[in-house]
Write an enzyme that holds these catalytic residues in place. Structure first.
Site, PDB file in Angstrom:
ATOM      1  N   SER A 208       0.750  -1.305   0.123  1.00 27.71           N
ATOM      2  CA  SER A 208       0.217   0.014  -0.093  1.00 27.71           C
ATOM      3  C   SER A 208       0.992   1.313  -0.028  1.00 27.71           C
ATOM      4  CB  SER A 208      -1.053  -0.008   1.190  1.00 27.71           C
ATOM      5  OG  SER A 208      -0.180  -0.248   2.410  1.00 27.71           O
ATOM      6  N   ASP A 209       1.824   1.383   0.696  1.00 24.59           N
ATOM      7  CA  ASP A 209       2.659   2.570   1.094  1.00 24.59           C
ATOM      8  C   ASP A 209       3.588   2.711  -0.290  1.00 24.59           C
ATOM      9  OD1 ASP A 209       4.110   0.271   1.823  1.00 24.59           O
ATOM     10  OD2 ASP A 209       4.664   1.223   3.807  1.00 24.59           O
ATOM     11  N   CYS A 210       3.923   1.858  -0.842  1.00 25.70           N
ATOM     12  CA  CYS A 210       4.874   1.929  -2.184  1.00 25.70           C
ATOM     13  C   CYS A 210       4.049   2.353  -3.313  1.00 25.70           C
ATOM     14  CB  CYS A 210       5.538   0.311  -2.342  1.00 25.70           C
ATOM     15  SG  CYS A 210       6.581  -0.244  -1.072  1.00 25.70           S
TER      16      CYS A 210
END
Length: 394
Positions: A208-210
């Site tokens: 998700s953060d990538c």
């Protein structure tokens, strides 16, 4: 899955002279005299989640009563079926991560799976200051994303155009082009088409953060979005409790919003803002979480004067700034889930950079530049002659 498979198989490695030496070095008493049933619940002091008594009772009951049954007919047939299903999932992960995986298990050394894993060993090699090391799968996309943000923030695009172009091409090639193969939902996998992984496209599993960082670069640089896959909101594993999981959703909700589409899923965004925690699981820990939280809140239009959460975050960062202008947080914060400064109130350059970016996102420059100047001075004075910064532990 790999560990459960090895446990179910009752796998035992070869007892080599090296293994015998390790047993003698690591254990306080002779290995063959250890009563393993009595030490089942012993653990190092960094136990993240202490077991309640009820959990230990359940585990002991399963181990003492159920485990012997599963090694005998006809119950061993059930275990064999479970092992077959587990191996099916392991092979599925092998194929969809192009054999990079996260962890692999017992395989025939003469088989195709084993040979394909051997070909991916270079993906795990990392050259450190003190020699070659083995790591988990790489962090190429994550590192490239942040490096591009730094370069773009320098306002030197005219001078470093070729470098930015290479970064652009890497992000383009690293975007996941397909969902996991077959009926991926039956294999408990999440949609990944249009997302980014932690390493590169081969790995296949969206993070998700990538994905968020990859999307941010496209918007900041205003690259031609036609070069990229259409990013589905379903790529984000948005959970019902208002947070985002790293790999898979805890509750199947969807989230994505940025300034170009301010009305998109507004209710879900508000729920996320209200409930999202500031604890950072990947970095150390409250400093890391505060940096991302403040940047995320600012991106949704929240301001210091109108958002209590931002004011609390700023208060925490300013209150934990060290005398030398930096920040330093101990890894102990992670297992204890309580902010713990580094021993001796030392500063850490990485933590200082995180806190500095968080304060800048909150609009600190408009209120008082002094904390920012102190932090920047520490970073500038710590830079080495070759432009790098010293490695530090936390």
């Amino acid at each position: 899955m790999p560990m459960s498979y090895l446990y179910g198989k009752r796998f035992v490695g070869l007892i080599t002279p090296l293994v015998l030496e390790l047993r003698e070095e690591l254990f306080l008493q002779p290995y063959n005299k250890i009563n393993w049933k009595k030490v089942r619940h012993l653990c190092a002091k960094d136990l993240y989640y202490p077991h309640p008594l009820l959990q230990d009772l359940m585990w002991d009951s399963l181990y003492i009563c159920t485990e012997p049954l599963l090694t005998r007919w006809p119950f061993n047939k059930l275990r064999q079926k479970a092992l077959e299903v587990t191996m099916k999932h392991i092979h599925y992960e092998d194929e969809n991560s192009r054999y990079i995986t996260i962890g692999c298990v017992e395989k025939d050394p003469n088989g195709d799976y084993f040979k394909k894993h051997l070909a991916r060993i270079p993906d795990y090699i990392w050259v450190g200051e003190d020699g070659i090391k083995m790591q988990s799968f790489g962090s190429q996309e994550w590192d490239t994303g942040f490096a591009l943000q730094v370069l773009l923030a320098c306002n030197m695009a005219d001078e470093i155009g070729p470098t930015l172009k290479k970064g652009h091409e890497f992000l383009k090639e690293s975007q996941v082009k397909d969902n996991p193969s077959g009926d991926f939902k039956s294999m408990y996998c999440h949609i990944s088409k249009g997302s980014w992984t932690f390493s590169d496209q081969d790995h296949g599993w969206q993070v998700s953060d990538c994905t968020a960082e990859g999307s941010k670069k496209l918007l900041v640089q205003r690259w031609n979005l036609n070069d990229y896959m259409i990013l589905s909101t379903s790529c984000f594993p948005y959970s019902e409790n208002g947070g985002l999981a790293a790999w898979e959703p805890a509750g199947a909700s969807e989230w994505l919003e940025h300034e170009l589409y301010p009305g998109h899923r507004k209710k879900e965004i508000e729920n996320f803002i209200t409930n999202a925690a500031r604890y950072g699981n990947w970095g150390v820990c409250f400093t890391y979480g505060s940096w991302f939280a403040l940047g995320g809140l600012a991106a949704t239009g929240k301001t210091y004067h109108k958002c209590f959460a931002i004011r609390r975050g700023v208060e925490f960062l300013l209150g934990s700034q060290r005398n030398d202008g930096g920040w330093g947080e101990s890894y102990v914060s992670c297992p204890d889930k309580k902010y713990t400064p580094l021993e001796g109130n030392r500063s850490n350059l990485v933590h200082t950079a995180w806190a500095l970016m968080g304060l800048i996102s909150s609009g600190q420059a408009e209120r008082d530049m002094t904390p920012l100047h102190r932090a920047a001075k520490l970073l500038i004075n710590s830079q080495m002659e070759d432009g790098d910064f010293p490695q530090q532990s936390s």
